[in-house]
Design an enzyme around this catalytic site. Structure first.
Site, short mmCIF file in Angstrom:
data_model
loop_
_atom_site.label_atom_id
_atom_site.label_comp_id
_atom_site.label_asym_id
_atom_site.label_seq_id
_atom_site.Cartn_x
_atom_site.Cartn_y
_atom_site.Cartn_z
N LYS A 77 96.93 112.35 -27.44
CA LYS A 77 96.36 113.57 -28.01
C LYS A 77 96.15 114.54 -26.87
O LYS A 77 95.68 114.15 -25.79
CB LYS A 77 94.99 113.21 -28.64
CG LYS A 77 94.40 114.30 -29.47
CD LYS A 77 94.84 114.22 -30.92
CE LYS A 77 94.47 115.45 -31.70
NZ LYS A 77 95.30 116.64 -31.44
N LYS A 101 88.66 111.76 -21.42
CA LYS A 101 87.79 112.43 -22.41
C LYS A 101 87.71 111.62 -23.70
O LYS A 101 86.62 111.38 -24.23
CB LYS A 101 88.37 113.83 -22.71
CG LYS A 101 87.49 114.72 -23.52
CD LYS A 101 88.15 116.09 -23.74
CE LYS A 101 88.47 116.76 -22.44
NZ LYS A 101 89.13 118.08 -22.62
N LYS A 113 99.27 116.13 -22.66
CA LYS A 113 99.15 117.59 -22.58
C LYS A 113 100.55 118.17 -22.55
O LYS A 113 101.50 117.51 -22.14
CB LYS A 113 98.40 118.00 -21.30
CG LYS A 113 97.69 119.32 -21.44
CD LYS A 113 96.40 119.20 -22.23
CE LYS A 113 95.69 120.51 -22.40
NZ LYS A 113 94.32 120.33 -22.91
N THR A 197 84.90 123.19 -29.98
CA THR A 197 84.70 122.97 -28.54
C THR A 197 83.45 123.72 -28.07
O THR A 197 82.60 123.16 -27.38
CB THR A 197 85.95 123.40 -27.75
OG1 THR A 197 87.10 122.82 -28.37
CG2 THR A 197 85.87 122.95 -26.31
N ASN A 228 88.52 131.09 -26.76
CA ASN A 228 88.10 130.24 -27.88
C ASN A 228 86.85 129.43 -27.52
O ASN A 228 85.88 129.39 -28.28
CB ASN A 228 89.26 129.31 -28.29
CG ASN A 228 88.85 128.34 -29.37
OD1 ASN A 228 88.54 127.19 -29.10
ND2 ASN A 228 88.81 128.80 -30.60
N SER A 356 89.36 117.56 -33.74
CA SER A 356 90.80 117.32 -33.95
C SER A 356 91.01 115.93 -34.54
O SER A 356 91.85 115.72 -35.42
CB SER A 356 91.57 117.45 -32.64
OG SER A 356 91.95 118.78 -32.41
P1 NAD Z 1 91.78 130.81 -24.63
O1 NAD Z 1 93.19 131.18 -24.31
O2 NAD Z 1 91.25 130.99 -25.98
O3 NAD Z 1 90.78 131.56 -23.65
C1 NAD Z 1 90.91 131.55 -22.28
C2 NAD Z 1 90.09 132.74 -21.81
O4 NAD Z 1 89.96 132.68 -20.42
C3 NAD Z 1 90.76 134.07 -22.13
O5 NAD Z 1 89.76 134.99 -22.52
C4 NAD Z 1 91.40 134.48 -20.80
O6 NAD Z 1 91.51 135.87 -20.68
C5 NAD Z 1 90.41 133.92 -19.87
N1 NAD Z 1 90.82 133.60 -18.53
C6 NAD Z 1 91.90 132.97 -18.10
N2 NAD Z 1 91.78 132.77 -16.79
C7 NAD Z 1 90.59 133.29 -16.40
C8 NAD Z 1 89.86 133.36 -15.18
N3 NAD Z 1 90.30 132.83 -14.07
N4 NAD Z 1 88.67 133.92 -15.18
C9 NAD Z 1 88.18 134.41 -16.27
N5 NAD Z 1 88.79 134.37 -17.43
C10 NAD Z 1 89.99 133.82 -17.50
O7 NAD Z 1 91.64 129.29 -24.14
P2 NAD Z 1 90.55 128.24 -24.56
O8 NAD Z 1 91.12 127.40 -25.63
O9 NAD Z 1 89.24 128.89 -24.73
O10 NAD Z 1 90.52 127.31 -23.25
C11 NAD Z 1 89.70 127.60 -22.14
C12 NAD Z 1 89.47 126.33 -21.33
O11 NAD Z 1 88.87 125.35 -22.18
C13 NAD Z 1 90.71 125.67 -20.77
O12 NAD Z 1 90.39 125.03 -19.57
C14 NAD Z 1 91.06 124.64 -21.83
O13 NAD Z 1 91.85 123.59 -21.32
C15 NAD Z 1 89.67 124.18 -22.17
N6 NAD Z 1 89.53 123.49 -23.47
C16 NAD Z 1 89.91 124.08 -24.62
C17 NAD Z 1 89.74 123.40 -25.81
C18 NAD Z 1 90.07 124.02 -27.15
O14 NAD Z 1 89.75 123.40 -28.17
N7 NAD Z 1 90.65 125.20 -27.22
C19 NAD Z 1 89.18 122.12 -25.82
C20 NAD Z 1 88.78 121.56 -24.63
C21 NAD Z 1 88.96 122.26 -23.45
#
Ligand code: NAD
Length: 423
Positions: A77, A101, A113, A197, A228, A356
């Site tokens: 996953k 995780k 991934k 999340t 997100n 999920s």
């Molecule tokens: P997303 O694309 O919805 O949002 C990412 C955000 O971060 C965007 O607003 C982007 O502009 C911003 N961004 C990118 N690089 C940046 C930086 N260096 N400084 C500031 N802002 C920056 O992505 P997401 O799903 O929110 O994921 C964010 C993090 O959370 C990632 O590390 C991802 O692996 C992790 N994550 C996401 C989920 C999920 O369910 N979506 C679950 C677990 C972990």
């Protein structure tokens, strides 16, 4: 390189970070040498180079990856990332973190991934759909509801999951909703998945403040990465009485020591494409955001943002990792020496994979839950896992990251030994 890409480049190789974290935890365990080595390797890695027809009639070649770190506990996953800086080493690290995780919170999954080297903002909707369907076909040899189930990550969303589900289903000849999670509700998504999340982040933040004796109401929170994960965490923490003093995205950040309205900020970002320019707030860079005066810092963007060089300037007493790998091992050491509590990614952001899992189970059973059931079960698992990891950390006198990793590695190693080494 664009200014935007310059802001978001991880400052250290994520795979080296993941291996160092693994070794710190593995050193505390009586693992046989071969087992320890096996757990450090990704099980399989696929690189695909594929063509996409662009709107102007030209053909562009894109590179994508899908890595399975471990299949010991069950199907793999893990999300799919669309980002210009995606590398095989980043995807490897993210896959390994998914293994730990899922094991930390007790889900019957291994870690995977995927990623495509692309800036999705530069593609039209049609181009994005073509790219997604072709990538889904290319990794189709690894993906299935029983074998490997992708989900959204940075740069991907429910619509992209819908195209993957449809592409896979077209090849099979029948609808296969459980091949991906994070789908829209209309095609078998789960209530609560979009917020899962960020909601999970708020549960562990609450538990951590209780442990520290820090009141949650009135706590000042800074969020790097208003996507997100970060945006949802911000408005749910605001609902709990926190003051959101700073937020950022890849264009920069905004800061107001008196607090920002996170829901208005979400609307502003939807309309303008960025948080920058939000009224009654000062502009800050992503680096400055990490150092603003606050009680709780929630890095929710990319890897390696808090390093040995800036960890000493973090003002927060509590750091909750919304992102995967936002703190380097050297950054961890500095924070630990300064008595800053870190709730590690493999626990803090597990809410996404937990819901999920609920979505996958609902899809396989064709029996759907209410939002209340989803959120209650999410809270139960997050609170239980937080308590177990905290206890491990206090008992062994190690950081919460190392305690979570020890717990996860033990689980996977135990299952591996029980299954045996084939043949
Ligand atoms: P997303 O694309 O919805 O949002 C990412 C955000 O971060 C965007 O607003 C982007 O502009 C911003 N961004 C990118 N690089 C940046 C930086 N260096 N400084 C500031 N802002 C920056 O992505 P997401 O799903 O929110 O994921 C964010 C993090 O959370 C990632 O590390 C991802 O692996 C992790 N994550 C996401 C989920 C999920 O369910 N979506 C679950 C677990 C972990």
């Amino acid at each position: 390189m664009t200014a935007q890409a310059a802001v978001i480049t991880p400052k250290e190789d994520p795979w080296q970070m993941a291996l160092r974290q693994f070794n710190i935890a593995a050193d505390q365990l009586p693992l046989k040498r071969g087992i320890r080595e096996l757990l450090a390797y990704p099980k399989r890695e696929l690189t695909v180079n594929f063509p996409v027809k662009m709107d102007d009639g030209s053909v562009r070649i894109f590179t994508g990856y899908r890595v399975h770190h471990s299949t010991v506990l069950g199907p793999t996953k893990g999300g799919i990332r669309y980002h210009p800086d995606v590398t095989l080493n980043e995807v490897r690290a993210l896959a390994m973190w998914m293994t730990w995780k899922c094991a930390t919170v007790g889900l019957p999954y291994g870690g995977a991934k995927g990623g495509v080297v692309v800036n999705p903002k530069e593609l039209s909707r049609e181009e994005l759909e073509h790219l997604t369907r072709r990538y889904a076909t290319e990794i189709g040899i690894l993906m299935s509801p029983e074998g490997d189930i992708p989900a959204p990550d940075v740069g991907t969303n429910p619509q992209i999951m819908a195209w993957i589900m449809d592409t896979y289903s077209m090849h099979r000849g029948y609808s296969t909703p459980s091949v991906v999670t994070g789908k829209p509700l209309a095609i078998g998504g789960s209530f609560g998945r979009i917020e899962a999340t960020g909601r999970g982040v708020t549960f562990v933040t609450r538990e951590a403040t209780r442990h520290l004796g820090m009141p949650l109401a009135g706590a000042k929170v800074a969020v790097q990465g208003f996507g997100n994960v970060g945006a949802v965490a911000a408005y749910l923490l605001h609902d709990q009485g926190c003051s959101i003093v700073a937020a950022s995205d890849s264009s920069g950040g905004v800061h107001n020591p008196k607090g920002l309205d996170p829901r208005a900020l979400v609307k502003f970002k939807e309309d303008r494409g960025s948080v920058t320019g939000f009224p009654s707030a000062n502009r800050v860079t992503n680096e400055e955001l990490l150092e603003v005066s606050c009680d709780i810092l929630v890095p929710s963007a990319l890897e390696a943002q808090i390093t040995a060089s800036n960890a000493g300037k973090v003002k927060a007493r509590l750091v909750v990792e919304g992102a995967n790998g936002p703190i380097t091992p050297d950054g961890d050491e500095v924070l630990e020496a300064r008595n800053v509590l870190v709730v590690p990614d493999i626990l803090a952001n597990a809410g996404g994979v937990i819901v999920s899992y609920f979505e996958w189970v609902q899809g396989l059973q064709q029996f759907f839950w209410t939002e209340e059931e989803v959120n209650q079960n999410l809270e139960r698992i997050m609170v239980r896992s937080f308590g177990q990891v905290l206890r491990g950390s206090l008992d062994r006198k190690v950081s919460m990251r190392t305690a979570a990793l020890i717990r996860a590695i033990e689980r996977v190693a135990d299952a591996l030994m029980t299954r045996g080494i084939y043949p």
